[in-house]
Design a protein around this motif. Structure first.
Motif, PDB file in Angstrom:
ATOM      1  N   CYS A 137       0.849  -1.178   0.000  1.00 11.90           N
ATOM      2  CA  CYS A 137       0.000   0.000   0.000  1.00 11.90           C
ATOM      3  C   CYS A 137       0.893   1.238   0.000  1.00 11.90           C
ATOM      4  CB  CYS A 137      -0.959   0.011   1.188  1.00 11.90           C
ATOM      5  SG  CYS A 137      -0.187   0.233   2.776  1.00 11.90           S
ATOM      6  N   ASP A 138       0.311   2.386  -0.371  1.00  8.00           N
ATOM      7  CA  ASP A 138       1.060   3.637  -0.379  1.00  8.00           C
ATOM      8  C   ASP A 138       1.091   4.282   1.002  1.00  8.00           C
ATOM      9  OD1 ASP A 138       1.645   3.614  -3.195  1.00  8.00           O
ATOM     10  OD2 ASP A 138      -0.472   4.045  -3.511  1.00  8.00           O
ATOM     11  N   SER A 139      -0.009   4.169   1.739  1.00  3.32           N
ATOM     12  CA  SER A 139      -0.082   4.661   3.109  1.00  3.32           C
ATOM     13  C   SER A 139      -1.289   4.017   3.777  1.00  3.32           C
ATOM     14  CB  SER A 139      -0.167   6.191   3.149  1.00  3.32           C
ATOM     15  OG  SER A 139      -1.339   6.648   2.530  1.00  3.32           O
ATOM     16  N   TRP A 140      -1.403   4.216   5.079  1.00  2.00           N
ATOM     17  CA  TRP A 140      -2.529   3.643   5.819  1.00  2.00           C
ATOM     18  C   TRP A 140      -2.717   4.407   7.109  1.00  2.00           C
ATOM     19  CZ3 TRP A 140      -1.809   0.484  10.397  1.00  2.00           C
ATOM     20  CH2 TRP A 140      -0.475   0.334  10.781  1.00  2.00           C
ATOM     21  N   TRP A 141      -3.954   4.301   7.661  1.00  2.00           N
ATOM     22  CA  TRP A 141      -4.240   4.967   8.914  1.00  2.00           C
ATOM     23  C   TRP A 141      -5.319   4.215   9.677  1.00  2.00           C
ATOM     24  CZ3 TRP A 141      -0.867   7.911  10.897  1.00  2.00           C
ATOM     25  CH2 TRP A 141      -1.169   8.601  12.060  1.00  2.00           C
ATOM     26  N   ILE A 194      -6.632   1.972   3.918  1.00  2.00           N
ATOM     27  CA  ILE A 194      -5.423   1.736   3.131  1.00  2.00           C
ATOM     28  C   ILE A 194      -5.515   2.547   1.847  1.00  2.00           C
ATOM     29  CG2 ILE A 194      -4.206  -0.008   1.770  1.00  2.00           C
ATOM     30  CD1 ILE A 194      -4.903  -1.985   3.953  1.00  2.00           C
ATOM     31  N   ARG A 195      -4.443   3.252   1.541  1.00  2.00           N
ATOM     32  CA  ARG A 195      -4.364   4.001   0.281  1.00  2.00           C
ATOM     33  C   ARG A 195      -3.531   3.211  -0.709  1.00  2.00           C
ATOM     34  NH1 ARG A 195      -0.276   8.376  -1.252  1.00  2.00           N
ATOM     35  NH2 ARG A 195      -0.747   8.478  -3.441  1.00  2.00           N
ATOM     36  N   ASN A 231     -10.076  -1.545   5.339  1.00  2.00           N
ATOM     37  CA  ASN A 231      -9.520  -2.883   5.561  1.00  2.00           C
ATOM     38  C   ASN A 231      -9.051  -3.554   4.278  1.00  2.00           C
ATOM     39  OD1 ASN A 231      -9.915  -2.778   8.389  1.00  2.00           O
ATOM     40  ND2 ASN A 231     -12.063  -3.261   8.072  1.00  2.00           N
ATOM     41  N   GLY A 232      -8.727  -2.734   3.297  1.00  2.00           N
ATOM     42  CA  GLY A 232      -8.187  -3.264   2.049  1.00  2.00           C
ATOM     43  C   GLY A 232      -9.215  -3.857   1.111  1.00  2.00           C
ATOM     44  N   THR A 233     -10.497  -3.831   1.485  1.00  2.00           N
ATOM     45  CA  THR A 233     -11.517  -4.468   0.649  1.00  2.00           C
ATOM     46  C   THR A 233     -12.646  -3.525   0.230  1.00  2.00           C
ATOM     47  OG1 THR A 233     -12.681  -5.276   2.611  1.00  2.00           O
ATOM     48  CG2 THR A 233     -11.087  -6.772   1.599  1.00  2.00           C
ATOM     49  N   LYS A 234     -13.209  -2.755   1.156  1.00  2.00           N
ATOM     50  CA  LYS A 234     -14.350  -1.897   0.844  1.00  2.00           C
ATOM     51  C   LYS A 234     -13.854  -0.565   0.287  1.00  2.00           C
ATOM     52  CE  LYS A 234     -18.341   0.469   2.733  1.00  2.00           C
ATOM     53  NZ  LYS A 234     -19.037   0.878   3.956  1.00  2.00           N
ATOM     54  N   LEU A 235     -14.226  -0.264  -0.960  1.00  2.00           N
ATOM     55  CA  LEU A 235     -13.838   0.986  -1.592  1.00  2.00           C
ATOM     56  C   LEU A 235     -14.621   2.140  -0.966  1.00  2.00           C
ATOM     57  CD1 LEU A 235     -12.197   2.405  -3.854  1.00  2.00           C
ATOM     58  CD2 LEU A 235     -14.187   2.053  -5.336  1.00  2.00           C
ATOM     59  N   LEU A 236     -13.883   3.063  -0.329  1.00  2.00           N
ATOM     60  CA  LEU A 236     -14.504   4.254   0.247  1.00  2.00           C
ATOM     61  C   LEU A 236     -14.473   5.423  -0.726  1.00  2.00           C
ATOM     62  CD1 LEU A 236     -12.958   4.102   3.833  1.00  2.00           C
ATOM     63  CD2 LEU A 236     -15.286   3.477   3.163  1.00  2.00           C
ATOM     64  N   TYR A 237     -13.390   5.524  -1.502  1.00  2.00           N
ATOM     65  CA  TYR A 237     -13.235   6.627  -2.451  1.00  2.00           C
ATOM     66  C   TYR A 237     -12.222   6.236  -3.515  1.00  2.00           C
ATOM     67  CZ  TYR A 237     -12.087  11.132  -4.463  1.00  2.00           C
ATOM     68  OH  TYR A 237     -11.893  12.149  -5.351  1.00  2.00           O
ATOM     69  N   GLU A 238     -12.475   6.700  -4.740  1.00  2.00           N
ATOM     70  CA  GLU A 238     -11.510   6.537  -5.825  1.00  2.00           C
ATOM     71  C   GLU A 238     -11.497   7.827  -6.633  1.00  2.00           C
ATOM     72  OE1 GLU A 238     -10.259   3.415  -9.346  1.00  2.00           O
ATOM     73  OE2 GLU A 238     -12.238   3.235  -8.444  1.00  2.00           O
ATOM     74  N   ASP A 255      -5.723  15.932  -0.107  1.00  2.00           N
ATOM     75  CA  ASP A 255      -5.421  15.408   1.221  1.00  2.00           C
ATOM     76  C   ASP A 255      -6.579  14.522   1.641  1.00  2.00           C
ATOM     77  OD1 ASP A 255      -4.027  15.011   3.574  1.00  2.00           O
ATOM     78  OD2 ASP A 255      -4.483  16.984   4.419  1.00  2.00           O
ATOM     79  N   TRP A 256      -6.347  13.663   2.618  1.00  3.14           N
ATOM     80  CA  TRP A 256      -7.410  12.814   3.137  1.00  3.14           C
ATOM     81  C   TRP A 256      -7.107  12.446   4.579  1.00  3.14           C
ATOM     82  CZ3 TRP A 256      -6.867   7.761   4.912  1.00  3.14           C
ATOM     83  CH2 TRP A 256      -5.636   7.156   4.666  1.00  3.14           C
ATOM     84  N   GLN A 257      -8.155  12.112   5.309  1.00  4.54           N
ATOM     85  CA  GLN A 257      -8.038  11.653   6.691  1.00  4.54           C
ATOM     86  C   GLN A 257      -9.110  10.611   6.952  1.00  4.54           C
ATOM     87  OE1 GLN A 257      -5.885  12.451   9.283  1.00  4.54           O
ATOM     88  NE2 GLN A 257      -4.706  13.534   7.717  1.00  4.54           N
ATOM     89  N   SER A 258      -8.781   9.685   7.824  1.00  2.00           N
ATOM     90  CA  SER A 258      -9.758   8.716   8.297  1.00  2.00           C
ATOM     91  C   SER A 258     -10.833   9.436   9.111  1.00  2.00           C
ATOM     92  CB  SER A 258      -9.031   7.679   9.173  1.00  2.00           C
ATOM     93  OG  SER A 258      -9.929   6.730   9.668  1.00  2.00           O
ATOM     94  N   HIS A 259     -12.064   8.957   9.045  1.00  2.00           N
ATOM     95  CA  HIS A 259     -13.198   9.513   9.782  1.00  2.00           C
ATOM     96  C   HIS A 259     -13.936   8.332  10.395  1.00  2.00           C
ATOM     97  CE1 HIS A 259     -17.308  11.018  10.293  1.00  2.00           C
ATOM     98  NE2 HIS A 259     -16.763  12.222  10.397  1.00  2.00           N
ATOM     99  N   PRO A 260     -14.539   8.489  11.576  1.00  2.00           N
ATOM    100  CA  PRO A 260     -15.222   7.343  12.202  1.00  2.00           C
ATOM    101  C   PRO A 260     -16.235   6.632  11.312  1.00  2.00           C
ATOM    102  CG  PRO A 260     -15.059   9.134  13.760  1.00  2.00           C
ATOM    103  CD  PRO A 260     -14.549   9.662  12.428  1.00  2.00           C
ATOM    104  N   GLU A 261     -16.785   7.336  10.314  1.00  4.90           N
ATOM    105  CA  GLU A 261     -17.774   6.696   9.445  1.00  4.90           C
ATOM    106  C   GLU A 261     -17.303   6.557   7.999  1.00  4.90           C
ATOM    107  OE1 GLU A 261     -21.677   8.337   9.873  1.00  4.90           O
ATOM    108  OE2 GLU A 261     -21.367   8.660  12.019  1.00  4.90           O
ATOM    109  N   GLY A 262     -16.026   6.782   7.725  1.00 11.37           N
ATOM    110  CA  GLY A 262     -15.512   6.682   6.357  1.00 11.37           C
ATOM    111  C   GLY A 262     -14.214   7.440   6.226  1.00 11.37           C
TER     112      GLY A 262
END
Length: 113
Positions: free
Chosen positions: A60-64, A72-73, A81-88, A93-100
């Motif tokens: 992966c390029d980065s993770w949080w 996972i980026r 978790n490496g499976t569910k696509l949240l954004y493409e 910039d990006w940050q993890s959020h409790p709901e996405g």
């Protein structure tokens, strides 16, 4: 005198603050992040919860950290978790959020789940 559930929880938390040690992992690691159930250990491209349960394996390029595991980026994708696509797509910039995840594109902040 019987303690209420809240008092018992507070007493337990105070005991932890007063020296109780909780060992989530012991051993070698390449990187780590906090997790609601302990710690995510990165070792040899394996992401392990508390060093035992495999959450994801691969490059992966980065993770949080994320409340449901980790984000996972990979290239222009953000995966829960490496499976569910949240954004493409493109982002600045990006940050993890409790709901996405929260994506910043220029001056705009956009939530994806």
């Amino acid at each position: 005198m019987k303690l209420s559930p809240q008092q018992a929880k507070t007493k337990k938390q105070l005991k932890r603050k007063n020296g109780e040690t909780i060992l989530h992992y012991e051993g070698d690691w390449d990187d780590w992040r906090p997790h609601p159930e302990g710690v995510i250990i990165l070792k040899d491209n394996q992401f392990l919860l508390n060093g035992a349960k495999l959450l994801y394996e691969g490059e992966c390029d980065s993770w949080w950290s994320h409340p449901e595991g980790m984000v996972i980026r990979k290239d222009n994708q953000l995966l829960l978790n490496g499976t569910k696509l949240l954004y493409e797509g493109r982002w600045d910039d990006w940050q993890s959020h409790p709901e996405g995840v929260i994506i910043r594109k220029g001056a705009d902040w956009i939530f994806y789940k």
